[in-house]
Design an enzyme around this catalytic site. Structure first.
Site, PDB file in Angstrom:
ATOM      1  CE  LYS A 273      -5.341 -87.701   2.163  1.00 21.92           C
ATOM      2  NZ  LYS A 273      -4.517 -87.679   1.200  1.00 21.92           N
ATOM      3  NE  ARG A 347       6.864 -86.022   1.102  1.00 18.00           N
ATOM      4  CZ  ARG A 347       5.938 -86.154  -0.150  1.00 18.00           C
ATOM      5  NH1 ARG A 347       6.471 -85.260  -1.075  1.00 18.00           N
ATOM      6  NH2 ARG A 347       4.661 -86.731  -0.406  1.00 18.00           N
TER       7      ARG A 347
END
Length: 494
Positions: A273, A347
């Protein structure tokens, strides 16, 4: 904050701030004291106060021969005063009391009987406690929170007995939400997976639910390869947190399941990020915080339900051991996963957590909460939680539960065509579905591990964190989900 229901009508009050709400039609002023009734009549006659929603006048006037701080607040039209609007007004009152550095306030509801019900009093009490919340433990100069007592004058001694339970429930819900806020607001160098597990254990001991913590060796024995792939880049080892509350022992086979995403920090891994996107990643365990807070409230109120909640806590860091884009990894369910982006890590942890709670804890229904996708913010902003579900009935239950909490939810489609986007050419699944429908495909990825039981995925990426302070929400963690989950479990007992 100490909140009481009072029957006082004319006695001299000891509260430092007196608050009176007035509807636009200025109804029922005659039931108030002469001083307040006359004061409001003059304001109306001179058109200095129209009682429009949120309008306020603050003054010092003589009340029962004592000079008092008085706050007159406009309620607008009675038919338009829904619970979310009421929350805004209560927040305004609490902030005003703190601004004036007062320790006690009295909200007179005698002339506004519409606001006297179990549901409304719970909204008032819950909101007052939440508005007073500040996270300033690391600041030398603490916030000036002076209000510690709120009296609600309802003028009916029978209603006090009937509605006192509303205050207990309001406090339990507010404290569960505050627990979630505290967890989200803690910096990642303090709240690592081990510390999150410790805080969950403390919450269980305090409120009355069982907590079991699995370390890395036990997680590996269970075959949670997807979860461990995310965790292996960090020196802070993962912790799998299992929380169990048995409130309905006569129906042990009926168990409601909750799963919270527990990334205590997320760098994005090798799909790194940018710095700006990493600063608030201490909040990437907002789902875990919500289920821990909900379990605290559920157990504290001794709901007649069986609930199991799990959190796959870990960090997503970079090291020589980290998983990489292009890797193919396994999962507890036996499905293989092609990793196309290491920043789609939540996830993967949820896939193993959902499979575990269904296969090992034998839950009948499951809700997972996760700060999962930036696409949720693009689609719905910061006011609404995105939802993906395999059950119309279960989603309807969620919508009903979210209404009294004033936590907005919106269901996204889950057509089979979207499932095609997460199929891999070289594995069973891939962990991203491409540039389109990101929130839907992320949810459906988790849904692949939900088997055929009723399942809901709540993407709280936009609602778990607030960049600004407003109404009863402070900057930082919001604690979203706690009250909705509590209501789901409570409604499930009926």
């Amino acid at each position: 904050m100490n909140i009481k229901l009072l029957n006082k009508k004319s006695e001299v009050t000891i509260s430092e701030l007196l608050v009176f709400g007035v509807f636009e039609d200025f109804r029922n002023l005659d039931v108030l004291s002469n001083e307040i009734s006359e004061y409001l009549s003059v304001l109306k006659e001179q058109e200095k106060f129209k009682a429009s929603f949120g309008e306020e006048i603050s003054a010092v006037i003589k009340y029962e021969n004592v000079y008092k701080n008085v706050l007159i607040i406009g309620l607008g039209k009675s038919e338009e005063l829904k619970s979310e609007k009421l929350r805004k007004l209560i927040a305004k009152i609490v902030r005003k009391a703190n601004e004036l550095k007062l320790s006690s306030a009295e909200l007179n509801l005698i002339n506004t009987s519409e606001l006297v019900s179990k549901e409304t009093l719970e909204v008032i009490a819950e909101t007052a406690i939440l508005t007073n919340y500040k996270f300033d433990k690391y600041k030398e100069k603490k916030s000036q929170i002076t209000l510690n007592e709120l009296n609600l004058v309802i003028g009916d001694i029978e209603k006090i007995a009937n509605y006192s339970s509303a205050l207990a429930e309001a406090e339990a819900l507010a404290l569960g939400t505050i627990l979630a806020r505290d967890l989200v607001n803690e910096p990642a160098n303090v709240l690592n997976p081990k510390e999150l597990a410790k805080r969950a254990s403390e919450a269980g001991e305090k409120n009355g639910f069982e907590v079991e913590i699995l370390k890395e060796d036990k997680i590996e024995e269970l075959g949670m390869e997807a979860y461990l792939s995310v965790a292996k880049g960090s020196e802070n080892k993962p912790r799998f947190i299992i929380m169990r509350y048995l409130g309905d022992p006569d129906n042990k086979e009926k168990i409601f399941g909750l799963v919270g995403k527990g990334l205590t920090f997320d760098t994005g891994g090798y799909s790194l990020k940018p710095t700006a996107g990493m600063v608030t990643m201490k909040s990437d365990m907002g789902g875990a915080a919500a289920v821990i807070g909900a379990m605290a409230s559920i157990a504290k109120m001794k709901l007649k339900a069986n609930v199991t909640a799990v959190v796959a806590a870990c960090e997503n860091m970079i090291s020589a051991n980290s998983y990489r884009p292009g890797d193919i990894i396994g999962s507890m369910a036996g499905k293989t996963i092609e990793v196309l982006n290491t920043d789609a890590e939540g996830r993967l942890t949820l896939a193993d957590a959902v499979h575990y709670i269904i296969s090992k804890e034998r839950v009948n229904k499951v809700i997972d909460l996760a700060t999962l996708t930036g696409a949720a913010l693009v689609a719905l902003g910061t006011t609404t939680t995105a939802v993906v579900s395999n059950s119309d009935e279960f989603y309807n239950d969620l919508q009903i539960a979210s209404n009294p909490a004033d936590e907005k939810v919106w269901r996204l489609p889950a057509f089979d065509e979207y499932k095609e986007l997460i199929k891999s050419d070289i594995a069973d699944l891939k962990n991203i579905g491409g540039p389109n429908a990101g929130t839907i495909t992320a949810g459906l990825f988790i849904g692949e591990f939900a088997k055929d039981i009723p399942w809901i995925h709540m993407d709280i990426a936009g609602t778990a964190w607030s960049e600004n302070e407003h109404d009863y929400i402070t900057k930082g963690g919001t604690g979203v989900g706690v009250r909705t989950l509590y209501n789901m479990i409570k409604n499930n007992t009926k």
